[in-house]
Design a protein around this motif. Structure first.
Motif, PDB file in Angstrom:
ATOM      1  N   GLN A 141       3.525  51.987  16.278  1.00  0.00           N
ATOM      2  CA  GLN A 141       3.066  52.475  18.067  1.00  0.00           C
ATOM      3  C   GLN A 141       1.888  52.296  18.444  1.00  0.00           C
ATOM      4  OE1 GLN A 141       5.327  55.415  19.854  1.00  0.00           O
ATOM      5  NE2 GLN A 141       3.853  55.299  22.016  1.00  0.00           N
ATOM      6  N   PRO A 142       0.650  53.264  17.474  1.00  0.00           N
ATOM      7  CA  PRO A 142      -1.040  52.810  18.133  1.00  0.00           C
ATOM      8  C   PRO A 142      -1.551  51.858  16.803  1.00  0.00           C
ATOM      9  CG  PRO A 142      -0.307  54.497  16.333  1.00  0.00           C
ATOM     10  CD  PRO A 142       1.166  54.145  17.329  1.00  0.00           C
ATOM     11  N   ILE A 143      -0.984  50.873  16.692  1.00  0.00           N
ATOM     12  CA  ILE A 143      -1.321  50.146  16.158  1.00  0.00           C
ATOM     13  C   ILE A 143      -1.744  48.859  17.510  1.00  0.00           C
ATOM     14  CG2 ILE A 143      -1.125  47.600  15.276  1.00  0.00           C
ATOM     15  CD1 ILE A 143      -0.985  49.608  12.398  1.00  0.00           C
ATOM     16  N   GLN A 144       0.125  48.576  17.629  1.00  0.00           N
ATOM     17  CA  GLN A 144       0.711  48.194  19.171  1.00  0.00           C
ATOM     18  C   GLN A 144      -0.015  47.931  20.373  1.00  0.00           C
ATOM     19  OE1 GLN A 144       4.958  47.291  19.659  1.00  0.00           O
ATOM     20  NE2 GLN A 144       4.960  46.431  17.236  1.00  0.00           N
ATOM     21  N   ALA A 145      -0.950  49.328  19.951  1.00  0.00           N
ATOM     22  CA  ALA A 145      -1.656  49.833  21.844  1.00  0.00           C
ATOM     23  C   ALA A 145      -2.770  49.675  22.138  1.00  0.00           C
ATOM     24  CB  ALA A 145      -1.312  51.027  22.007  1.00  0.00           C
ATOM     25  N   GLY A 146      -3.297  48.900  20.469  1.00  0.00           N
ATOM     26  CA  GLY A 146      -4.574  48.790  20.102  1.00  0.00           C
ATOM     27  C   GLY A 146      -5.545  49.795  20.154  1.00  0.00           C
ATOM     28  N   ARG A 147      -4.818  50.884  19.613  1.00  0.00           N
ATOM     29  CA  ARG A 147      -5.705  52.752  19.292  1.00  0.00           C
ATOM     30  C   ARG A 147      -6.427  52.575  18.117  1.00  0.00           C
ATOM     31  NH1 ARG A 147      -1.008  54.484  22.041  1.00  0.00           N
ATOM     32  NH2 ARG A 147      -0.589  55.503  20.898  1.00  0.00           N
ATOM     33  N   VAL A 148      -5.416  52.105  16.843  1.00  0.00           N
ATOM     34  CA  VAL A 148      -5.656  51.485  15.260  1.00  0.00           C
ATOM     35  C   VAL A 148      -5.653  50.028  15.374  1.00  0.00           C
ATOM     36  CG1 VAL A 148      -4.960  52.204  13.420  1.00  0.00           C
ATOM     37  CG2 VAL A 148      -4.746  54.374  15.489  1.00  0.00           C
ATOM     38  N   ALA A 149      -7.265  50.164  14.379  1.00  0.00           N
ATOM     39  CA  ALA A 149      -7.231  48.738  14.130  1.00  0.00           C
ATOM     40  C   ALA A 149      -7.105  48.720  12.437  1.00  0.00           C
ATOM     41  CB  ALA A 149      -8.165  48.359  13.722  1.00  0.00           C
ATOM     42  N   LEU A 150      -6.232  47.982  11.787  1.00  0.00           N
ATOM     43  CA  LEU A 150      -5.470  47.940  10.778  1.00  0.00           C
ATOM     44  C   LEU A 150      -6.104  46.723  10.195  1.00  0.00           C
ATOM     45  CD1 LEU A 150      -2.778  48.511   9.767  1.00  0.00           C
ATOM     46  CD2 LEU A 150      -1.440  46.226   9.640  1.00  0.00           C
ATOM     47  N   MET A 151      -6.643  47.161   8.495  1.00  0.00           N
ATOM     48  CA  MET A 151      -7.666  46.729   7.341  1.00  0.00           C
ATOM     49  C   MET A 151      -6.358  46.448   5.898  1.00  0.00           C
ATOM     50  SD  MET A 151     -10.377  47.073  10.056  1.00  0.00           S
ATOM     51  CE  MET A 151     -11.784  46.685   8.564  1.00  0.00           C
ATOM     52  N   GLU A 152      -6.477  45.419   6.417  1.00  0.00           N
ATOM     53  CA  GLU A 152      -5.553  44.971   4.806  1.00  0.00           C
ATOM     54  C   GLU A 152      -7.008  44.739   3.518  1.00  0.00           C
ATOM     55  OE1 GLU A 152      -2.073  42.026   6.849  1.00  0.00           O
ATOM     56  OE2 GLU A 152      -3.691  41.163   6.071  1.00  0.00           O
ATOM     57  N   ASN A 153      -6.549  45.169   2.888  1.00  0.00           N
ATOM     58  CA  ASN A 153      -6.834  44.671   1.123  1.00  0.00           C
ATOM     59  C   ASN A 153      -6.363  44.515   0.576  1.00  0.00           C
ATOM     60  OD1 ASN A 153      -9.231  47.069   1.848  1.00  0.00           O
ATOM     61  ND2 ASN A 153      -7.625  47.511   2.677  1.00  0.00           N
ATOM     62  N   MET A 164     -12.962  56.252   0.297  1.00  0.00           N
ATOM     63  CA  MET A 164     -13.853  56.597  -0.095  1.00  0.00           C
ATOM     64  C   MET A 164     -14.999  56.216   0.842  1.00  0.00           C
ATOM     65  SD  MET A 164     -12.304  58.448  -2.025  1.00  0.00           S
ATOM     66  CE  MET A 164     -13.300  59.333  -2.515  1.00  0.00           C
ATOM     67  N   THR A 165     -15.494  55.162   1.168  1.00  0.00           N
ATOM     68  CA  THR A 165     -16.604  55.097   1.596  1.00  0.00           C
ATOM     69  C   THR A 165     -16.529  55.256   2.925  1.00  0.00           C
ATOM     70  OG1 THR A 165     -16.422  52.632   1.574  1.00  0.00           O
ATOM     71  CG2 THR A 165     -17.690  53.772  -0.602  1.00  0.00           C
ATOM     72  N   GLY A 166     -15.854  55.226   3.741  1.00  0.00           N
ATOM     73  CA  GLY A 166     -15.510  55.655   5.621  1.00  0.00           C
ATOM     74  C   GLY A 166     -15.082  54.262   6.142  1.00  0.00           C
ATOM     75  N   ARG A 167     -15.761  53.395   5.484  1.00  0.00           N
ATOM     76  CA  ARG A 167     -14.283  51.980   6.465  1.00  0.00           C
ATOM     77  C   ARG A 167     -13.345  51.661   6.815  1.00  0.00           C
ATOM     78  NH1 ARG A 167     -15.871  47.365   1.314  1.00  0.00           N
ATOM     79  NH2 ARG A 167     -15.747  49.251   0.348  1.00  0.00           N
ATOM     80  N   VAL A 168     -12.490  52.539   6.231  1.00  0.00           N
ATOM     81  CA  VAL A 168     -11.282  52.921   7.397  1.00  0.00           C
ATOM     82  C   VAL A 168     -10.781  54.751   7.266  1.00  0.00           C
ATOM     83  CG1 VAL A 168     -10.095  50.877   6.753  1.00  0.00           C
ATOM     84  CG2 VAL A 168      -9.825  52.927   4.646  1.00  0.00           C
ATOM     85  N   ASP A 169     -10.334  55.047   8.028  1.00  0.00           N
ATOM     86  CA  ASP A 169     -10.228  56.278   8.320  1.00  0.00           C
ATOM     87  C   ASP A 169      -8.819  56.804   7.604  1.00  0.00           C
ATOM     88  OD1 ASP A 169     -11.975  56.570  10.237  1.00  0.00           O
ATOM     89  OD2 ASP A 169     -11.013  55.244  11.554  1.00  0.00           O
ATOM     90  N   ALA A 170      -8.516  56.142   6.800  1.00  0.00           N
ATOM     91  CA  ALA A 170      -6.764  56.569   6.611  1.00  0.00           C
ATOM     92  C   ALA A 170      -6.624  55.533   5.284  1.00  0.00           C
ATOM     93  CB  ALA A 170      -6.016  57.105   7.516  1.00  0.00           C
ATOM     94  N   ALA A 171      -6.282  55.440   4.342  1.00  0.00           N
ATOM     95  CA  ALA A 171      -5.437  54.784   3.909  1.00  0.00           C
ATOM     96  C   ALA A 171      -3.849  54.936   4.001  1.00  0.00           C
ATOM     97  CB  ALA A 171      -5.686  54.289   2.539  1.00  0.00           C
ATOM     98  N   TYR A 172      -2.758  53.540   3.954  1.00  0.00           N
ATOM     99  CA  TYR A 172      -1.369  53.631   4.278  1.00  0.00           C
ATOM    100  C   TYR A 172      -0.406  53.391   2.671  1.00  0.00           C
ATOM    101  CZ  TYR A 172       2.881  54.503   6.592  1.00  0.00           C
ATOM    102  OH  TYR A 172       4.313  55.086   6.671  1.00  0.00           O
ATOM    103  N   ALA A 173      -0.001  54.135   2.230  1.00  0.00           N
ATOM    104  CA  ALA A 173       0.742  53.294   1.038  1.00  0.00           C
ATOM    105  C   ALA A 173       2.362  54.146   0.083  1.00  0.00           C
ATOM    106  CB  ALA A 173       0.198  53.616   0.066  1.00  0.00           C
ATOM    107  N   ASP A 174       3.000  54.040  -0.213  1.00  0.00           N
ATOM    108  CA  ASP A 174       3.823  54.778  -1.127  1.00  0.00           C
ATOM    109  C   ASP A 174       2.600  56.119  -1.446  1.00  0.00           C
ATOM    110  OD1 ASP A 174       5.140  55.702  -3.779  1.00  0.00           O
ATOM    111  OD2 ASP A 174       6.492  55.236  -2.166  1.00  0.00           O
TER     112      ASP A 174
END
Length: 247
Positions: A141-153, A164-174
């Motif tokens: 929902q926040p991604i589709q609303a444009g509130r969160v940008a997705l950064m792929e690695n 760890m360097t702050g280029r993303v605010d959080a990581a999402y994973a298992d």
């Protein structure tokens, strides 16, 4: 002579059954499984191999990018998909009769942050990092609303470095996978920590098929009859004590 050839052919076919094509992820997803470099190993492989041995069948594992797995199942390029969950890409599954096994092993996909960022509200997350091919369902929902940008690695090493360097605010994973990868890559399982106050999702891995409903049913019976073996394989892989609650 013809009779002998026919008998030999029948015996040979019984000893060398036509393999079933099992689509698996071509990524390092230990402790669940590892599908890098064209191979497939770990808990998922050991479980499916044990079932195949007991039933006298053969599985041929076909590692491929996670984003291609469901499409390959829907278009009959593989016989089975592992792992699968009916909640993944639900819209793409509409109109198809997919057969799912009973739950095999639980998973917890969570938001991971450096320890000093633990406890901050979700509203402060503007950039979310993932490994390429991974779908952050809890953040849809926040991604589709444009509130969160997705950064792929490309891999977990790059994902951790971004977080760890702050280029993303959080990581999402298992969460299990993140801890195992953190230990393997950086020598500590807690380089990033799971924050249960941020969006997360849980479920269970299953085996799925469109064409082979009977084998899925047989696999369910086998799982029930071999619960002790399944638990032993989970214990060996470190899957019995998940970090966080599999709600």
């Amino acid at each position: 002579m013809l009779v002998l050839c026919a008998v030999w052919s029948h015996v040979h076919a019984a000893q060398d059954p036509q393999p079933y094509r099992v689509g698996v992820e071509d990524i390092d997803y230990r402790p669940y499984q590892n599908g890098l470099n064209g191979g497939f190993e770990g808990f998922g492989r050991e479980l499916l191999d044990a079932f195949a041995r007991d039933r006298g069948i053969r599985f041929e594992y076909r590692p491929m990018p996670p984003s291609r797995l469901l499409e390959s199942l829907l278009h009959d390029r593989i016989d089975f998909k592992y792992p699968d969950d009916p909640d993944w890409h639900g819209a793409l599954r509409q109109g198809y009769e997919i057969h799912y096994s009973r739950p095999i092993v639980g998973y917890l996909d969570g938001s991971l942050v450096p320890p000093e960022r633990f406890g901050r509200p979700a509203a402060e997350i503007r950039r979310l990092g993932i490994v390429l091919g991974f779908t952050p369902a809890a953040w849809t929902q926040p991604i589709q609303a444009g509130r969160v940008a997705l950064m792929e690695n490309a891999d977990f090493s790059a994902l951790f470095q971004q977080a760890m360097t702050g280029r993303v605010d959080a990581a999402y994973a298992d969460v299990r996978v993140a801890r195992a990868q953190s230990q393997r890559l950086f020598g500590s399982p807690d380089l990033l920590v799971y924050d249960p106050g941020l969006p997360h999702a849980s479920g269970h891995y299953r085996l799925s098929s469109i064409r082979h409903a009977g084998l899925i049913e047989d696999f369910d019976r086998w799982l029930a009859a071999n619960a002790a073996l399944v638990s032993r394989l989970e214990r060996q892989a470190g899957l019995l004590d998940p970090p966080g609650s599999l709600d």
